[in-house]
Design a protein around this motif. Structure first.
Motif, PDB file in Angstrom:
ATOM      1  N   GLU A   1       0.785  -1.258  -0.014  1.00 19.04           N
ATOM      2  CA  GLU A   1      -0.156   0.005   0.121  1.00 19.04           C
ATOM      3  C   GLU A   1       0.937   1.138   0.334  1.00 19.04           C
ATOM      4  O   GLU A   1       1.979   1.254   0.589  1.00 19.04           O
ATOM      5  CB  GLU A   1      -0.803  -0.063   1.251  1.00 19.04           C
TER       6      GLU A   1
ATOM      7  N   LYS B   1       2.109   3.070  -7.211  1.00 16.79           N
ATOM      8  CA  LYS B   1       1.943   2.518  -8.423  1.00 16.79           C
ATOM      9  C   LYS B   1       1.165   3.352  -9.315  1.00 16.79           C
ATOM     10  O   LYS B   1       1.260   3.481 -10.442  1.00 16.79           O
ATOM     11  CB  LYS B   1       1.200   1.383  -8.092  1.00 16.79           C
TER      12      LYS B   1
ATOM     13  N   ARG C   1     -14.710  -5.349  -6.472  1.00 14.40           N
ATOM     14  CA  ARG C   1     -13.782  -4.332  -6.005  1.00 14.40           C
ATOM     15  C   ARG C   1     -14.402  -4.022  -4.470  1.00 14.40           C
ATOM     16  O   ARG C   1     -13.725  -3.840  -3.580  1.00 14.40           O
ATOM     17  CB  ARG C   1     -13.194  -3.499  -6.755  1.00 14.40           C
TER      18      ARG C   1
ATOM     19  N   TYR D   1     -10.807 -12.367  -5.853  1.00 19.51           N
ATOM     20  CA  TYR D   1     -10.069 -12.134  -6.580  1.00 19.51           C
ATOM     21  C   TYR D   1      -9.634 -12.825  -7.944  1.00 19.51           C
ATOM     22  O   TYR D   1      -9.335 -12.339  -8.982  1.00 19.51           O
ATOM     23  CB  TYR D   1      -8.519 -11.895  -5.715  1.00 19.51           C
TER      24      TYR D   1
ATOM     25  N   ARG E   1     -10.268 -11.488 -11.777  1.00 23.28           N
ATOM     26  CA  ARG E   1      -9.159 -11.721 -12.767  1.00 23.28           C
ATOM     27  C   ARG E   1      -9.614 -12.479 -13.857  1.00 23.28           C
ATOM     28  O   ARG E   1      -9.252 -11.978 -15.076  1.00 23.28           O
ATOM     29  CB  ARG E   1      -7.890 -12.600 -12.073  1.00 23.28           C
TER      30      ARG E   1
ATOM     31  N   ARG F   1      -1.423  -4.277 -10.472  1.00 17.66           N
ATOM     32  CA  ARG F   1      -1.544  -5.555  -9.643  1.00 17.66           C
ATOM     33  C   ARG F   1      -1.937  -6.703 -10.552  1.00 17.66           C
ATOM     34  O   ARG F   1      -2.707  -6.508 -11.609  1.00 17.66           O
ATOM     35  CB  ARG F   1      -2.710  -5.616  -8.505  1.00 17.66           C
TER      36      ARG F   1
ATOM     37  N   SER G   1      -0.032 -10.200  -6.670  1.00 21.15           N
ATOM     38  CA  SER G   1      -0.629  -9.684  -5.583  1.00 21.15           C
ATOM     39  C   SER G   1      -1.636 -10.766  -4.739  1.00 21.15           C
ATOM     40  O   SER G   1      -1.368 -10.825  -3.394  1.00 21.15           O
ATOM     41  CB  SER G   1      -1.749  -8.685  -5.964  1.00 21.15           C
ATOM     42  N   THR G   2      -1.823 -11.722  -5.407  1.00 19.27           N
ATOM     43  CA  THR G   2      -2.640 -12.871  -4.780  1.00 19.27           C
ATOM     44  C   THR G   2      -1.601 -13.786  -3.869  1.00 19.27           C
ATOM     45  O   THR G   2      -2.152 -14.151  -2.878  1.00 19.27           O
ATOM     46  CB  THR G   2      -3.343 -13.622  -5.827  1.00 19.27           C
TER      47      THR G   2
ATOM     48  N   TYR H   1      -0.414 -11.252  -1.006  1.00 19.66           N
ATOM     49  CA  TYR H   1      -1.360 -10.798  -0.055  1.00 19.66           C
ATOM     50  C   TYR H   1      -2.349 -12.005   0.485  1.00 19.66           C
ATOM     51  O   TYR H   1      -2.302 -12.172   1.875  1.00 19.66           O
ATOM     52  CB  TYR H   1      -2.720 -10.125  -0.556  1.00 19.66           C
ATOM     53  N   GLN H   2      -2.787 -13.012  -0.238  1.00 14.88           N
ATOM     54  CA  GLN H   2      -3.454 -14.057   0.125  1.00 14.88           C
ATOM     55  C   GLN H   2      -2.642 -15.333   0.589  1.00 14.88           C
ATOM     56  O   GLN H   2      -2.971 -15.965   1.693  1.00 14.88           O
ATOM     57  CB  GLN H   2      -4.576 -14.533  -0.731  1.00 14.88           C
TER      58      GLN H   2
ATOM     59  N   ILE I   1      -8.438  -3.776   3.374  1.00 18.82           N
ATOM     60  CA  ILE I   1      -7.040  -4.307   3.346  1.00 18.82           C
ATOM     61  C   ILE I   1      -5.976  -3.550   3.908  1.00 18.82           C
ATOM     62  O   ILE I   1      -5.186  -3.870   4.855  1.00 18.82           O
ATOM     63  CB  ILE I   1      -6.648  -4.887   2.077  1.00 18.82           C
TER      64      ILE I   1
END
Ligand code: TMP
Length: 211
Positions: free
Chosen positions: A12, A16, A50, A71, A75, A97, A101-102, A105-106, A157
């Protein structure tokens, strides 16, 4: 000539969005047709997803696997509706992203199974990888404090613990180390203009002969 998928990644507040805008202006000044897009939210359906994913509501908790599936759904839709047609039309896509990112983050953040994440990424992308991923590396606390200054309300998030964001950062570091030809690290703490110049150089090297 086929298009190119260039992805911007990072924690974050890594910058970007503004770097993608500078990069898009630069590429267009070279006569290249550019599409700016993002995950989640690069399609009409994705925008609904989102909002579901990022809205913070105590009454509507999102289970971790649900989050992962949403997510992936975003995608899959994005690739079918936007990425594949734009690449076929020879466009340069700058995407905020993508699959990393997945994983960050996940996988690293939430601790979900990497095997499951890879399976879902494979299903959603049908093998479409980025041509180049630019990782804007910034200290997690610096990034979050940029966010706090710029926005009135942090999303679901962004409101995660600092430990969560540190795990995400470690995820990016590991991904960059294991994919050195696809992921290029840029020091996101440098000035906006310096970062932009570095990104220009990286693109010139990676897209040799095309720019
Ligand atoms: P951003 O587009 O404003 O950077 O925010 C999107 C948020 O969604 C950000 O916190 C990262 C998160 N995210 C995931 O957790 N997994 C994903 O696969 C993607 C694409 C984003």
């Amino acid at each position: 000539m086929g298009g190119k998928l260039i992805v911007f990644e990072g924690v974050e507040g890594c910058g970007k969005t503004s770097q993608m805008q500078l990069c898009s202006k630069w590429l267009e000044s070279l006569g290249i047709s550019v599409i700016l897009t993002r995950e989640p939210g690069g399609t009409e359906l994705g925008l609904y997803l989102r909002n579901l994913l990022l809205e913070k509501s105590e009454n509507k908790p999102v289970a971790e696997v649900t989050e992962l599936l949403l997510y992936a759904a975003d995608r899959a839709q994005h690739i079918e509706q936007e990425l594949k047609p734009s690449l076929a039309a020879g466009k340069y896509i700058l995407c905020d992203r993508y699959t990393d990112s997945t994983i960050a983050y996940q996988g690293y953040g939430r601790g979900l199974s990497f095997k499951l994440i890879h399976q879902l990424n494979d299903i959603a992308t049908a093998g479409l990888e980025s041509d180049l991923t630019i990782w804007l590396d910034i200290d997690v606390e610096v990034g979050l404090s940029r966010k706090r200054k710029g926005e009135t309300k942090l999303d679901r998030i962004e409101q995660e613990t600092i430990a969560f964001h540190r795990r995400v950062q470690q995820g990016y570091a590991d991904l960059a180390a294991s994919n050195p030809s696809r992921i290029v690290r840029v020091d996101g703490s440098l000035s906006r203009e310096t970062v932009h110049q570095m990104i220009q150089e990286i693109l010139r090297v990676h897209l040799k002969g095309l720019l």
